[in-house]
Design a protein around this motif. Structure first.
Motif, PDB file in Angstrom:
ATOM      1  N   GLY A   1       0.811  -1.210   0.000  1.00  0.00           N
ATOM      2  CA  GLY A   1       0.000   0.000   0.000  1.00  0.00           C
ATOM      3  C   GLY A   1       0.839   1.251   0.000  1.00  0.00           C
ATOM      4  N   ASP A   2       0.341   2.273   0.669  1.00  0.00           N
ATOM      5  CA  ASP A   2       0.987   3.587   0.626  1.00  0.00           C
ATOM      6  C   ASP A   2       2.380   3.586   1.253  1.00  0.00           C
ATOM      7  OD1 ASP A   2      -1.217   4.545  -0.628  1.00  0.00           O
ATOM      8  OD2 ASP A   2      -2.075   5.559   1.124  1.00  0.00           O
ATOM      9  N   ALA A   3       2.602   2.770   2.278  1.00  0.00           N
ATOM     10  CA  ALA A   3       3.916   2.765   2.925  1.00  0.00           C
ATOM     11  C   ALA A   3       5.001   2.343   1.939  1.00  0.00           C
ATOM     12  CB  ALA A   3       3.906   1.834   4.143  1.00  0.00           C
ATOM     13  N   GLU A   4       4.715   1.316   1.153  1.00  0.00           N
ATOM     14  CA  GLU A   4       5.689   0.865   0.153  1.00  0.00           C
ATOM     15  C   GLU A   4       5.840   1.896  -0.952  1.00  0.00           C
ATOM     16  OE1 GLU A   4       8.448  -2.191  -1.013  1.00  0.00           O
ATOM     17  OE2 GLU A   4       7.305  -1.834   0.818  1.00  0.00           O
ATOM     18  N   LEU A   5       4.738   2.521  -1.315  1.00  0.00           N
ATOM     19  CA  LEU A   5       4.803   3.570  -2.343  1.00  0.00           C
ATOM     20  C   LEU A   5       5.690   4.721  -1.881  1.00  0.00           C
ATOM     21  CD1 LEU A   5       1.986   4.982  -4.544  1.00  0.00           C
ATOM     22  CD2 LEU A   5       3.357   6.564  -3.194  1.00  0.00           C
ATOM     23  N   VAL A   6       5.527   5.142  -0.638  1.00  0.00           N
ATOM     24  CA  VAL A   6       6.312   6.268  -0.120  1.00  0.00           C
ATOM     25  C   VAL A   6       7.794   5.918  -0.092  1.00  0.00           C
ATOM     26  CG1 VAL A   6       6.786   7.626   1.949  1.00  0.00           C
ATOM     27  CG2 VAL A   6       4.428   7.283   1.186  1.00  0.00           C
ATOM     28  N   ARG A   7       8.131   4.711   0.383  1.00  0.00           N
ATOM     29  CA  ARG A   7       9.552   4.361   0.485  1.00  0.00           C
ATOM     30  C   ARG A   7      10.200   4.259  -0.886  1.00  0.00           C
ATOM     31  NH1 ARG A   7      13.763   1.090   0.389  1.00  0.00           N
ATOM     32  NH2 ARG A   7      12.751  -0.588  -0.749  1.00  0.00           N
ATOM     33  N   LEU A   8       9.585   3.511  -1.793  1.00  0.00           N
ATOM     34  CA  LEU A   8      10.199   3.296  -3.102  1.00  0.00           C
ATOM     35  C   LEU A   8      10.223   4.569  -3.936  1.00  0.00           C
ATOM     36  CD1 LEU A   8       8.733  -0.211  -4.046  1.00  0.00           C
ATOM     37  CD2 LEU A   8      11.018   0.321  -3.199  1.00  0.00           C
ATOM     38  N   SER A   9       9.116   5.308  -3.939  1.00  0.00           N
ATOM     39  CA  SER A   9       9.088   6.532  -4.748  1.00  0.00           C
ATOM     40  C   SER A   9       9.990   7.597  -4.142  1.00  0.00           C
ATOM     41  CB  SER A   9       7.659   7.063  -4.882  1.00  0.00           C
ATOM     42  OG  SER A   9       7.116   7.389  -3.615  1.00  0.00           O
ATOM     43  N   GLY A  10      10.133   7.601  -2.813  1.00  0.00           N
ATOM     44  CA  GLY A  10      11.021   8.572  -2.178  1.00  0.00           C
ATOM     45  C   GLY A  10      12.458   8.372  -2.616  1.00  0.00           C
TER      46      GLY A  10
ATOM     47  N   GLY B   1       6.747   7.415 -14.113  1.00  0.00           N
ATOM     48  CA  GLY B   1       6.138   8.649 -14.591  1.00  0.00           C
ATOM     49  C   GLY B   1       6.769   9.916 -14.031  1.00  0.00           C
ATOM     50  N   HIS B   2       7.415   9.825 -12.879  1.00  0.00           N
ATOM     51  CA  HIS B   2       7.925  11.036 -12.214  1.00  0.00           C
ATOM     52  C   HIS B   2       9.427  11.014 -11.943  1.00  0.00           C
ATOM     53  CE1 HIS B   2       3.929  12.736 -11.462  1.00  0.00           C
ATOM     54  NE2 HIS B   2       3.535  11.486 -11.257  1.00  0.00           N
ATOM     55  N   SER B   3      10.126   9.965 -12.372  1.00  0.00           N
ATOM     56  CA  SER B   3      11.573   9.916 -12.160  1.00  0.00           C
ATOM     57  C   SER B   3      12.230   9.165 -13.300  1.00  0.00           C
ATOM     58  CB  SER B   3      11.908   9.237 -10.820  1.00  0.00           C
ATOM     59  OG  SER B   3      11.847   7.824 -10.952  1.00  0.00           O
ATOM     60  N   THR B   4      13.540   9.179 -13.304  1.00  0.00           N
ATOM     61  CA  THR B   4      14.305   8.426 -14.300  1.00  0.00           C
ATOM     62  C   THR B   4      14.940   7.187 -13.673  1.00  0.00           C
ATOM     63  OG1 THR B   4      16.160   9.923 -13.863  1.00  0.00           O
ATOM     64  CG2 THR B   4      14.792  10.411 -15.773  1.00  0.00           C
ATOM     65  N   ALA B   5      14.444   6.776 -12.523  1.00  0.00           N
ATOM     66  CA  ALA B   5      14.972   5.591 -11.842  1.00  0.00           C
ATOM     67  C   ALA B   5      14.370   4.325 -12.413  1.00  0.00           C
ATOM     68  CB  ALA B   5      14.686   5.676 -10.349  1.00  0.00           C
ATOM     69  N   ALA B   6      15.125   3.238 -12.337  1.00  0.00           N
ATOM     70  CA  ALA B   6      14.590   1.907 -12.599  1.00  0.00           C
ATOM     71  C   ALA B   6      14.130   1.320 -11.269  1.00  0.00           C
ATOM     72  CB  ALA B   6      15.648   1.026 -13.234  1.00  0.00           C
TER      73      ALA B   6
ATOM     74  N   HIS C   1      17.432   7.164   6.280  1.00  0.00           N
ATOM     75  CA  HIS C   1      17.734   8.438   6.934  1.00  0.00           C
ATOM     76  C   HIS C   1      17.453   9.606   6.003  1.00  0.00           C
ATOM     77  CE1 HIS C   1      19.890  11.371   9.388  1.00  0.00           C
ATOM     78  NE2 HIS C   1      20.585  11.711   8.316  1.00  0.00           N
ATOM     79  N   ASP C   2      17.768   9.428   4.736  1.00  0.00           N
ATOM     80  CA  ASP C   2      17.622  10.511   3.757  1.00  0.00           C
ATOM     81  C   ASP C   2      17.257   9.911   2.409  1.00  0.00           C
ATOM     82  OD1 ASP C   2      17.776  12.687   2.091  1.00  0.00           O
ATOM     83  OD2 ASP C   2      19.942  12.996   2.309  1.00  0.00           O
ATOM     84  N   PRO C   3      15.955   9.850   2.072  1.00  0.00           N
ATOM     85  CA  PRO C   3      15.558   9.287   0.776  1.00  0.00           C
ATOM     86  C   PRO C   3      16.210   9.994  -0.412  1.00  0.00           C
ATOM     87  CG  PRO C   3      13.656   9.519   2.211  1.00  0.00           C
ATOM     88  CD  PRO C   3      14.793  10.218   2.895  1.00  0.00           C
ATOM     89  N   ALA C   4      16.562  11.273  -0.256  1.00  0.00           N
ATOM     90  CA  ALA C   4      17.217  12.020  -1.334  1.00  0.00           C
ATOM     91  C   ALA C   4      18.738  11.987  -1.197  1.00  0.00           C
ATOM     92  CB  ALA C   4      16.712  13.460  -1.362  1.00  0.00           C
TER      93      ALA C   4
END
Length: 808
Positions: free
Chosen positions: A447-456, A503-508, A739-742
């Motif tokens: 759900g959203d938790a996995e979406l937040v971690r991976l997309s972050g 759709g929003h990044s260039t990551a694989a 610690h820092d998704p970015a």
């Protein structure tokens, strides 16, 4: 200060200390001088069994940090040492006909004999009673009549060996053979020579220590040593102080081109193995160990004399504190000094192991080999070398860029931002967000938790983001909250995430497919990697053999007829991953899960064709890889994670891991994700920064398959060091991404890079520059620019009468 310390003790009615020092080497003499200087009333006796003019060894190297401490502690000793120093700033690596030079390091060396004379004179001037050619009484006897006994009695310490039950010594003797020599060729920099002889690789650690001499340490692995016939020479009995002249003559022949007609000089020179000394404690009542008696660190990273003199300074300082008794001073000394020593020993151990396995690095191109050698200890890093010698690192970055078939014409400013071609996929940079389980799924549906971690992590700049362990079946879950890829609902939930990332990044983005095996049916973990058993609320677990993990229930041994069904579940999950939009699939074949339990001899005790030899233990994992490779699109990369070692006697070794990785590569694996351990609960891993990277390096070198380094890698500096040294092709960052998704973009922002390897998403574009900080513009108050220091200082003999050649 000295008077204050002394008067404080007298005012309290406490007489000055009576101190005995066993051993009149640099450590013992330096301590005696400092302790006497701090309190002239102290009665200090040094026992040295050799004559005053007897010395072994040649040159002693000091770092700038140690010299700063010596300067402040006793300016007279430093002033006398300064006159005898050879100084330089360069390190040269001689390899395959090239000399690779890194500048800006800063070294000072002095002849050991000169150093001893300086310390002996200082002790005499201060009134220390130094008794040469005198065997010390046993430390226990001295403790009866003295307030403190300092045992500086060396590697083979009689004091330490008299009470092993107290000190708890651990002596780790390694396999490489080395011989401590000198030469009348005066090198002008710290010089590493790696010579690929007909017998195998030999390495030399050389540095100048006077106008006429250089230290010349020859080292080689056991195989080379025996191939060259040195073992026959070593069988000859040698009397005390006698050198192995036959070996020295052969070394002169083998290394003639590097000696340039000059001689090798001996002083009790013979083949020895390095022994790393560690002790549970350095204290036994009034008795304390110092220098090699307490600890050793491999000569490739530093001098034992340097460590001993640092010990002496720290011990004297602990004794100088007002109102402190000896027991408290010794406790303070060890508690403050031990972390410093252990840090040095960790770096020295990494360096030692690199040189012991140098034949696996020989073969790299010279620029990479030189950098690999310089950063072998993990204490010297990419950023550290860039700060010292930016031209050296810029040239290496250019070389690394030119080797990259996926690169365009523009070189990014750091290796981590180089693109990488993985199978049919090109990653924008070399950073992976490591697979981390969020334990947030409902019936395997994320759900959203996995979406937040991976997309972050994807929006944060990682080139590849891996979802945490994803079960291939309901029975293959670790916990009830684990993600899965075995129902249409699970596929759709993951598709939502992959579409968002694409759709929003260039990551694989990739999925790690897993079957829990004997680690299944556990609760979500809280403060440990694995939660407790679910008991009756759980499900049946299966494994290669009936061997439980820790306190978990024993699994059922899988029948041979069941294995094809599980392989089919992996293949179905791979098809589901493709339908879910994943670009990469990784198979979890490490950490004690199902596939891992077949690979390790600690967890596979089967008597059929799937157990016994490593070839048999590989059979089922290879069947799974074949099934997945057939189901997974050919142009999409397949990764496999392994535990390279089990960190337990009788378990998988790095040699086994090389065989495993080669088999996996032969069956279509595009890269090996090299982790370790978690196979048995009673493991004893050597945790530390980048501690698993040497395994990735070994597999990459021996197999030729791309590798992913993982394990306590948290800085971009470490990532760049790993990549440029050729230890891995990709770097997986785990906790630092939590610690820092970015993490990746912030590393780019720190150096002002905004190229294709670190593209900021449009919604974050305004944050791509570093935020402003407090400060003000500074006026120009210098008429002329400051002179730049010469980072390539070389040692030049001071005397015009020196007849020896300065090495070029």
């Amino acid at each position: 200060m000295t008077g204050q310390v002394h008067s404080s003790r007298v005012a309290q009615g406490r007489p000055s200390l009576r101190i005995a020092v066993i051993g009149g080497g640099p450590g013992g003499l330096y301590f005696a001088a400092l302790a006497k200087q701090l309190d002239p009333g102290r009665q200090i006796t040094v026992y040295e069994r050799n004559a005053a003019d007897t010395t072994f060894g040649f040159g002693v190297v000091f770092s700038d940090e140690t010299l700063d401490g010596i300067t402040r502690a006793d300016s007279q000793i430093f002033a006398d040492m300064e006159g005898g120093f050879a100084r330089w700033a360069d390190i040269d690596v001689h390899y395959r006909g090239e000399v690779l030079t890194s500048g800006g390091h800063g070294f000072a060396a002095i002849e050991r004999r000169t150093l001893l004379q300086i310390l002996q004179k200082r002790c005499a001037d201060l009134g220390v009673d130094v008794r040469f050619e005198t065997d010390a009484p046993p430390a226990a006897d001295l403790a009866e009549t003295h307030d403190l006994v300092v045992a500086a009695d060396g590697l083979h310490s009689v004091t330490r060996n008299a009470h092993p039950e107290v000190f708890g010594p651990n002596l780790d003797e390694r396999e490489c053979r080395y011989m401590w020599l000198a030469t009348d060729r005066v090198f002008d920099a710290f010089t590493f020579i790696v010579s690929e002889t007909e017998f195998g690789p030999m390495q030399v650690h050389a540095y100048p220590f006077s106008d006429r001499r250089s230290t010349f340490i020859i080292e080689m692995n056991e195989k080379t040593w025996r191939n060259a016939g040195f073992d026959a020479f070593a069988e000859r009995p040698l009397s005390p102080g006698e050198s192995d002249t036959h070996s020295v003559e052969l070394c002169e022949q083998l290394l003639a081109e590097h000696l340039g007609g000059h001689r090798l000089l001996t002083n009790n020179s013979r083949w020895i193995r390095f022994n790393t000394v560690r002790n549970k404690t350095w204290r036994n009542g009034k008795i304390v160990l110092l220098g090699d008696a307490a600890h050793t660190a491999h000569f490739s990273i530093g001098s034992g004399t340097k460590l001993a003199m640092e010990d002496s300074l720290a011990l004297a300082a602990s004794l100088s504190v007002d109102d402190t008794d000896v027991a408290e001073a010794l406790r303070r000394y060890e508690s403050e000094r031990r972390p410093v020593v252990e840090s040095t020993q960790r770096a020295a151990q990494a360096s030692l192991e690199w040189f012991e396995t140098i034949d696996h690095s020989v073969g790299q191109q010279p620029p990479q080999f030189g950098f690999n050698l310089l950063t072998r200890s993990r204490r010297v890093t990419y950023d550290n070398l860039r700060e010292r010698d930016v031209d050296y690192i810029d040239a290496l970055d250019d070389w690394y860029h030119r080797q990259n078939p996926a690169a365009d014409e523009t070189r990014p400013p750091r290796p981590m931002f180089e693109p990488y071609r993985l199978g049919g996929l090109t990653l924008k940079n070399r950073i992976l967000a490591a697979p981390i389980a969020t334990y947030s799924a409902d019936e395997g549906v994320v759900g959203d938790a996995e979406l937040v971690r991976l997309s972050g992590a994807a929006l944060g700049g990682a080139g590849l983001v891996l979802a945490g362990m994803t079960a291939v079946s309901k029975a293959g879950r670790v916990t009830p909250s684990c993600a899965g890829l075995y129902t249409p609902e699970q596929v759709a939930a993951y598709r939502r995430i992959t579409d968002m990332i694409h759709g929003h990044s260039t990551a694989a983005v990739g999925a790690q497919l897993n079957h829990s095996g004997r680690k299944g049916a556990t609760a979500v973990p809280t403060n440990s990697p694995l939660g407790p058993s679910l008991g009756a609320a759980g499900w049946e677990t299966v494994a290669a053999s009936v061997i439980p993990f820790g306190d978990l229930p024993a699994p059922r041994e899988l029948g041979a007829d069941e294995l094809s069904g599980i392989a089919a579940e992996f293949a179905d999950a791979a098809r589901a991953a493709d339908a879910a939009g994943f670009d990469v699939v990784e198979l979890q074949a490490g950490h004690g899960f199902l596939l891992s339990s077949f690979l390790s001899p600690l967890t596979n005790r089967r008597a059929d064709e799937y157990g016994g030899s490593l070839r048999n233990r590989l059979r089922f994992p290879l069947e799974v890889i074949d099934a997945v490779r057939a189901a997974w699109p050919a142009h999409k990369p397949l990764l496999v994670r392994i535990s390279a070692v089990d960190w337990h006697d009788g378990g998988t070794t790095i040699e086994d891991a090389v065989v495993i990785a080669r088999a996996f590569a032969d069956h279509g694996t595009d890269a090996i994700d090299v982790s370790s351990g978690e196979v048995v609960a009673e493991e004893k891993p050597a945790y530390g920064r980048g501690y698993q990277t040497p395994f990735a390096e070994r597999i990459r070198a021996d197999v030729g398959v791309p590798t992913i380094a993982v394990g306590v890698i948290s800085s971009d500096d470490d990532a760049n060091s790993i990549l440029l040294a050729g230890r891995a092709d990709l770097v997986a960052v785990g906790r630092a991404h939590l610690h820092d998704p970015a993490w990746t973009l912030h590393a780019a922002a720190a150096i002002g890079y905004r190229g294709p390897g670190a593209q900021w998403p449009s919604l974050y574009g305004a944050g791509s520059a570093r935020p402003p900080v407090a400060g003000r513009a500074r006026p120009q108050l210098a008429l002329l620019p400051a002179a730049q220091a010469d980072i390539h200082q070389r040692w030049r003999p001071r005397t015009a009468t020196a007849t020896t050649e300065v090495a070029s």
